[in-house]
Design a protein around this motif. Sequence first.
Motif, PDB file in Angstrom:
ATOM      1  N   ARG A  61       9.455   8.142  64.472  1.00  0.00           N
ATOM      2  CA  ARG A  61      11.159   8.255  63.844  1.00  0.00           C
ATOM      3  C   ARG A  61      10.900   6.922  63.514  1.00  0.00           C
ATOM      4  NH1 ARG A  61      14.598   7.227  68.728  1.00  0.00           N
ATOM      5  NH2 ARG A  61      12.951   7.259  70.225  1.00  0.00           N
ATOM      6  N   GLY A  62      10.076   5.434  63.752  1.00  0.00           N
ATOM      7  CA  GLY A  62      10.439   4.116  63.467  1.00  0.00           C
ATOM      8  C   GLY A  62       9.627   4.206  62.223  1.00  0.00           C
ATOM      9  N   PRO A  63       8.388   4.863  61.744  1.00  0.00           N
ATOM     10  CA  PRO A  63       8.118   4.564  60.098  1.00  0.00           C
ATOM     11  C   PRO A  63       8.678   5.980  58.992  1.00  0.00           C
ATOM     12  CG  PRO A  63       6.259   4.978  61.741  1.00  0.00           C
ATOM     13  CD  PRO A  63       7.369   4.934  62.590  1.00  0.00           C
ATOM     14  N   VAL A  64       9.244   6.727  59.731  1.00  0.00           N
ATOM     15  CA  VAL A  64      10.791   7.793  58.492  1.00  0.00           C
ATOM     16  C   VAL A  64      11.754   7.301  58.649  1.00  0.00           C
ATOM     17  CG1 VAL A  64      11.056  10.031  58.737  1.00  0.00           C
ATOM     18  CG2 VAL A  64       9.230   9.931  59.741  1.00  0.00           C
ATOM     19  N   LEU A  65      12.406   6.237  59.825  1.00  0.00           N
ATOM     20  CA  LEU A  65      13.880   6.109  59.127  1.00  0.00           C
ATOM     21  C   LEU A  65      13.072   4.747  58.173  1.00  0.00           C
ATOM     22  CD1 LEU A  65      15.784   6.417  62.637  1.00  0.00           C
ATOM     23  CD2 LEU A  65      15.720   7.483  59.917  1.00  0.00           C
TER      24      LEU A  65
END
Length: 83
Positions: A57-61
């Motif tokens: 979630r973190g890297p994608v967002l």
Amino acid sequence: MEAIGMILLFIGMAIAFIYSIKLIILAFQESILWGLLYLFLPFANLYFIITRWAKCRGPVLKSLLCIPFILLGVMLMPLTLDY
């Protein structure tokens, strides 16, 4: 203005590159097989991101931050073509 556009475009591309590398690292941390599938099998990266959303979630967002930079950079660049 085109210099600012080039700088913004470069910043957006750098953000996208950095967070795509982070996603590849996450896939290889899962297993070597997942890392290779992520790199070479079409849509394996999408499946990996969806099934491991809590980790990814973190890297994608954060990679979505590149969109405004790239759009502004392209909009500020000149539209003339010199041949």
